[in-house]
Design a protein around this motif. Structure first.
Motif, PDB file in Angstrom:
ATOM      1  N   ARG A  32       0.822  -1.218   0.000  1.00 49.49           N
ATOM      2  CA  ARG A  32       0.000   0.000   0.000  1.00 49.49           C
ATOM      3  C   ARG A  32       0.854   1.265   0.000  1.00 49.49           C
ATOM      4  N   GLY A  33       1.969   1.229  -0.719  1.00 50.15           N
ATOM      5  CA  GLY A  33       2.839   2.395  -0.838  1.00 50.15           C
ATOM      6  C   GLY A  33       3.753   2.631   0.349  1.00 50.15           C
ATOM      7  N   LEU A  34       3.719   1.748   1.343  1.00 48.38           N
ATOM      8  CA  LEU A  34       4.559   1.879   2.534  1.00 48.38           C
ATOM      9  C   LEU A  34       5.620   0.787   2.539  1.00 48.38           C
ATOM     10  N   GLN A  35       6.774   1.111   3.099  1.00 47.15           N
ATOM     11  CA  GLN A  35       7.872   0.152   3.193  1.00 47.15           C
ATOM     12  C   GLN A  35       8.124  -0.172   4.658  1.00 47.15           C
ATOM     13  N   MET A  36       8.355  -1.453   4.944  1.00 47.64           N
ATOM     14  CA  MET A  36       8.587  -1.915   6.305  1.00 47.64           C
ATOM     15  C   MET A  36       9.587  -3.065   6.239  1.00 47.64           C
ATOM     16  N   GLY A  37      10.425  -3.180   7.268  1.00 45.98           N
ATOM     17  CA  GLY A  37      11.366  -4.285   7.348  1.00 45.98           C
ATOM     18  C   GLY A  37      11.012  -5.185   8.508  1.00 45.98           C
ATOM     19  N   MET A  38      11.123  -6.491   8.282  1.00 43.08           N
ATOM     20  CA  MET A  38      10.867  -7.463   9.341  1.00 43.08           C
ATOM     21  C   MET A  38      12.148  -8.219   9.622  1.00 43.08           C
ATOM     22  N   MET A  39      12.584  -8.140  10.866  1.00 42.97           N
ATOM     23  CA  MET A  39      13.837  -8.756  11.272  1.00 42.97           C
ATOM     24  C   MET A  39      13.617 -10.249  11.512  1.00 42.97           C
ATOM     25  N   ILE A  40      14.495 -11.073  10.900  1.00 43.79           N
ATOM     26  CA  ILE A  40      14.378 -12.520  11.039  1.00 43.79           C
ATOM     27  C   ILE A  40      15.749 -13.130  11.305  1.00 43.79           C
ATOM     28  N   GLU A  41      15.734 -14.326  11.848  1.00 44.37           N
ATOM     29  CA  GLU A  41      16.971 -15.036  12.141  1.00 44.37           C
ATOM     30  C   GLU A  41      17.591 -15.626  10.880  1.00 44.37           C
ATOM     31  N   ARG A  42      16.757 -16.280  10.063  1.00 45.69           N
ATOM     32  CA  ARG A  42      17.253 -16.890   8.824  1.00 45.69           C
ATOM     33  C   ARG A  42      16.092 -17.139   7.868  1.00 45.69           C
ATOM     34  N   VAL A  43      16.447 -17.352   6.619  1.00 43.27           N
ATOM     35  CA  VAL A  43      15.483 -17.744   5.597  1.00 43.27           C
ATOM     36  C   VAL A  43      15.646 -19.244   5.427  1.00 43.27           C
ATOM     37  N   HIS A  44      14.594 -19.994   5.778  1.00 46.12           N
ATOM     38  CA  HIS A  44      14.687 -21.452   5.676  1.00 46.12           C
ATOM     39  C   HIS A  44      14.596 -21.896   4.221  1.00 46.12           C
ATOM     40  N   THR A  45      13.469 -21.646   3.611  1.00 48.69           N
ATOM     41  CA  THR A  45      13.221 -22.091   2.246  1.00 48.69           C
ATOM     42  C   THR A  45      12.218 -21.153   1.607  1.00 48.69           C
ATOM     43  N   MET A  46      12.352 -20.983   0.324  1.00 46.93           N
ATOM     44  CA  MET A  46      11.351 -20.222  -0.425  1.00 46.93           C
ATOM     45  C   MET A  46      10.595 -21.222  -1.292  1.00 46.93           C
ATOM     46  N   TYR A  47       9.268 -21.201  -1.178  1.00 45.09           N
ATOM     47  CA  TYR A  47       8.424 -22.130  -1.921  1.00 45.09           C
ATOM     48  C   TYR A  47       7.649 -21.393  -2.997  1.00 45.09           C
ATOM     49  N   ARG A  48       7.524 -22.005  -4.133  1.00 40.48           N
ATOM     50  CA  ARG A  48       6.600 -21.544  -5.167  1.00 40.48           C
ATOM     51  C   ARG A  48       5.579 -22.658  -5.292  1.00 40.48           C
ATOM     52  N   VAL A  49       4.371 -22.395  -4.834  1.00 41.79           N
ATOM     53  CA  VAL A  49       3.350 -23.442  -4.780  1.00 41.79           C
ATOM     54  C   VAL A  49       2.084 -22.982  -5.491  1.00 41.79           C
ATOM     55  N   PRO A  50       1.333 -23.924  -6.014  1.00 38.27           N
ATOM     56  CA  PRO A  50       0.045 -23.572  -6.615  1.00 38.27           C
ATOM     57  C   PRO A  50      -0.918 -23.061  -5.542  1.00 38.27           C
ATOM     58  N   GLN A  51      -1.748 -22.114  -5.904  1.00 33.97           N
ATOM     59  CA  GLN A  51      -2.693 -21.519  -4.951  1.00 33.97           C
ATOM     60  C   GLN A  51      -3.613 -22.558  -4.330  1.00 33.97           C
ATOM     61  N   GLN A  52      -3.959 -23.601  -5.076  1.00 29.03           N
ATOM     62  CA  GLN A  52      -4.870 -24.594  -4.525  1.00 29.03           C
ATOM     63  C   GLN A  52      -4.238 -25.416  -3.393  1.00 29.03           C
ATOM     64  N   ASP A  53      -2.912 -25.353  -3.232  1.00 28.51           N
ATOM     65  CA  ASP A  53      -2.249 -26.062  -2.139  1.00 28.51           C
ATOM     66  C   ASP A  53      -2.253 -25.271  -0.834  1.00 28.51           C
ATOM     67  N   ILE A  54      -2.750 -24.035  -0.877  1.00 24.49           N
ATOM     68  CA  ILE A  54      -2.774 -23.169   0.302  1.00 24.49           C
ATOM     69  C   ILE A  54      -4.200 -23.093   0.833  1.00 24.49           C
ATOM     70  N   ASP A  55      -4.338 -23.280   2.132  1.00 22.38           N
ATOM     71  CA  ASP A  55      -5.639 -23.147   2.782  1.00 22.38           C
ATOM     72  C   ASP A  55      -5.742 -21.724   3.314  1.00 22.38           C
ATOM     73  N   TRP A  56      -6.562 -20.891   2.650  1.00 25.47           N
ATOM     74  CA  TRP A  56      -6.709 -19.484   3.029  1.00 25.47           C
ATOM     75  C   TRP A  56      -7.806 -19.275   4.061  1.00 25.47           C
ATOM     76  N   ALA A  57      -8.608 -20.284   4.355  1.00 26.17           N
ATOM     77  CA  ALA A  57      -9.750 -20.132   5.269  1.00 26.17           C
ATOM     78  C   ALA A  57      -9.454 -20.744   6.628  1.00 26.17           C
ATOM     79  N   ILE A  58      -8.297 -20.454   7.181  1.00 28.04           N
ATOM     80  CA  ILE A  58      -7.913 -21.125   8.424  1.00 28.04           C
ATOM     81  C   ILE A  58      -8.760 -20.696   9.614  1.00 28.04           C
ATOM     82  N   GLU A  59      -9.207 -19.445   9.640  1.00 28.91           N
ATOM     83  CA  GLU A  59     -10.035 -19.005  10.765  1.00 28.91           C
ATOM     84  C   GLU A  59     -11.335 -19.792  10.829  1.00 28.91           C
ATOM     85  N   SER A  60     -11.928 -20.079   9.680  1.00 29.68           N
ATOM     86  CA  SER A  60     -13.183 -20.836   9.684  1.00 29.68           C
ATOM     87  C   SER A  60     -12.949 -22.288  10.088  1.00 29.68           C
ATOM     88  N   HIS A  61     -11.786 -22.837   9.761  1.00 30.50           N
ATOM     89  CA  HIS A  61     -11.476 -24.215  10.148  1.00 30.50           C
ATOM     90  C   HIS A  61     -11.152 -24.325  11.629  1.00 30.50           C
TER      91      HIS A  61
END
Length: 134
Positions: free
Chosen positions: A71-100
């Motif tokens: 939204r036009g704003l920049q922010m940095g998030m401090m982390i210990e390490r980057v484990h892995t970067m995944y490129r996955v199909p959208q259907q493999d992600i469950d976006w409705a976790i609150e309802s579950h």
């Protein structure tokens, strides 16, 4: 964290502290002319640091900064390490976790099952909203 929210990952840079900022805001850094707030992601998410000496985990453990732009704003998030970067199909992600789960999940927007592990997808927008409110 969704890759479309990530601008870059850089090595840790010591921030300038802000006296009235909430504890999860480490301070600000100047990244190529843009003042960028740094968030202690571990503290905001309530993840224990595994450090029993009571010292400042941010300086000793956080070695990278994920620079996000939303939204036009920049922010940095401090982390210990980057484990892995995944490129996955959208259907493999469950976006409705609150309802579950039937509960509110503050900063998690989805879950990915990779092998036998569940990987939380952090919502950059929710983190940004939290930083702006405080």
């Amino acid at each position: 964290m969704p890759t479309e929210a990530v601008q870059e990952v850089i090595k840790y840079a010591a921030p300038t502290r802000l006296p009235a900022a909430p504890s999860f805001v480490a301070g600000i850094v100047n990244l190529r002319g843009r003042v960028t707030p740094l968030v202690r992601l571990r503290e905001l998410l309530g993840v224990p640091n595994g450090d029993n000496d009571g010292g400042d985990a941010a300086g000793s453990e956080d070695k990278f900064i994920i620079v996000c732009r939303r939204r036009g704003l920049q922010m940095g998030m401090m982390i210990e390490r980057v484990h892995t970067m995944y490129r996955v199909p959208q259907q493999d992600i469950d976006w409705a976790i609150e309802s579950h789960l039937g509960i509110s999940v503050d900063f998690v927007s989805g879950l990915l099952k990779a092998d036998e592990r569940l990987i939380s997808i952090v919502s950059v927008d929710k983190i940004l909203d939290c930083v702006l409110k405080r």
